[in-house]
Design an enzyme around this catalytic site. Structure first.
Site, PDB file in Angstrom:
ATOM      1  N   GLU A  58       0.820  -1.175  -0.011  1.00 59.48           N
ATOM      2  CA  GLU A  58       0.206   0.067  -0.191  1.00 59.48           C
ATOM      3  C   GLU A  58       0.848   1.195   0.083  1.00 59.48           C
ATOM      4  O   GLU A  58       0.530   2.218  -0.713  1.00 59.48           O
ATOM      5  CB  GLU A  58      -0.994   0.157   1.327  1.00 59.48           C
ATOM      6  CG  GLU A  58      -1.754  -0.948   1.413  1.00 59.48           C
ATOM      7  CD  GLU A  58      -1.122  -2.132   2.354  1.00 59.48           C
ATOM      8  OE1 GLU A  58      -0.118  -2.658   2.078  1.00 59.48           O
ATOM      9  OE2 GLU A  58      -2.095  -2.591   3.187  1.00 59.48           O
ATOM     10  N   CYS A  89      -0.222   1.421   7.126  1.00 56.06           N
ATOM     11  CA  CYS A  89      -0.655   1.716   5.871  1.00 56.06           C
ATOM     12  C   CYS A  89      -2.107   2.666   5.880  1.00 56.06           C
ATOM     13  O   CYS A  89      -2.306   3.457   5.193  1.00 56.06           O
ATOM     14  CB  CYS A  89      -0.977   0.402   5.150  1.00 56.06           C
ATOM     15  SG  CYS A  89       0.668  -0.226   4.767  1.00 56.06           S
TER      16      CYS A  89
HETATM   17 ZN   LIG Z   1       0.984  -2.096   6.281  1.00 55.83          ZN
END
Ligand SMILES: [Zn+2]
Length: 149
Positions: A58, A89
């Site tokens: 990500e 993330c």
């Molecule tokens: Zn992550």
């Protein structure tokens, strides 16, 4: 509600990225970022190769998408990721103001949902798209790894 004509399609593309990670002996998590039904970024986990704990799929996809758009905000974009994002993330996604996060498999221990990580108030979330395929590749990876050691 899962839309089989785009959520499933784009999650399959994220799964292809996870397979690339698998082939490099990286924990197989893949991501794509989509805007107007077009993939603008694709990435997979590279924490081993880059020797960088922040090199989650990500994180790299956010950077690539911002590069592509020439701006840091991803308000019109959807992130498709094979595993529920971690706190890092999810935290980064806050700063991107991403429009939507669609994930495959759940991550009970380190996922952002159980850890109550705050997303941007405008970010929508949908989980469980191709959940079985997304968790199967992770299971297969850890079984193979165990057999090698
Ligand atoms: Zn992550």
């Amino acid at each position: 509600m899962i839309n089989p004509f785009d959520d499933v399609y784009f999650m399959k593309r994220a799964l292809q990225e996870a397979q690339l990670a698998f082939d490099k002996n990286e924990v197989p998590v893949g991501a794509v970022i989509v805007m107007n039904n077009q993939i603008i970024a694709r990435a997979h986990n590279l924490t081993e190769m880059l020797n960088d704990v922040t090199a989650h799929a990500e994180m790299q996809a956010f950077t690539a998408a911002a590069d592509f758009l020439g701006g840091k905000y991803l308000k019109e974009c959807t992130l498709y990721v094979t595993l529920e994002p971690c706190q890092m993330c999810a935290g980064a996604s806050y700063w991107t103001q991403i429009g939507k996060i669609v994930y495959g498999a759940s991550e009970e221990k380190r996922g952002f949902i159980n850890l109550n990580t705050t997303l941007h108030p405008k970010t929508k979330v949908l989980g469980g798209v191709l959940e079985n395929e997304c968790s199967e590749i992770l299971t297969r990876f850890f079984i193979e790894k165990r057999n090698l050691n």
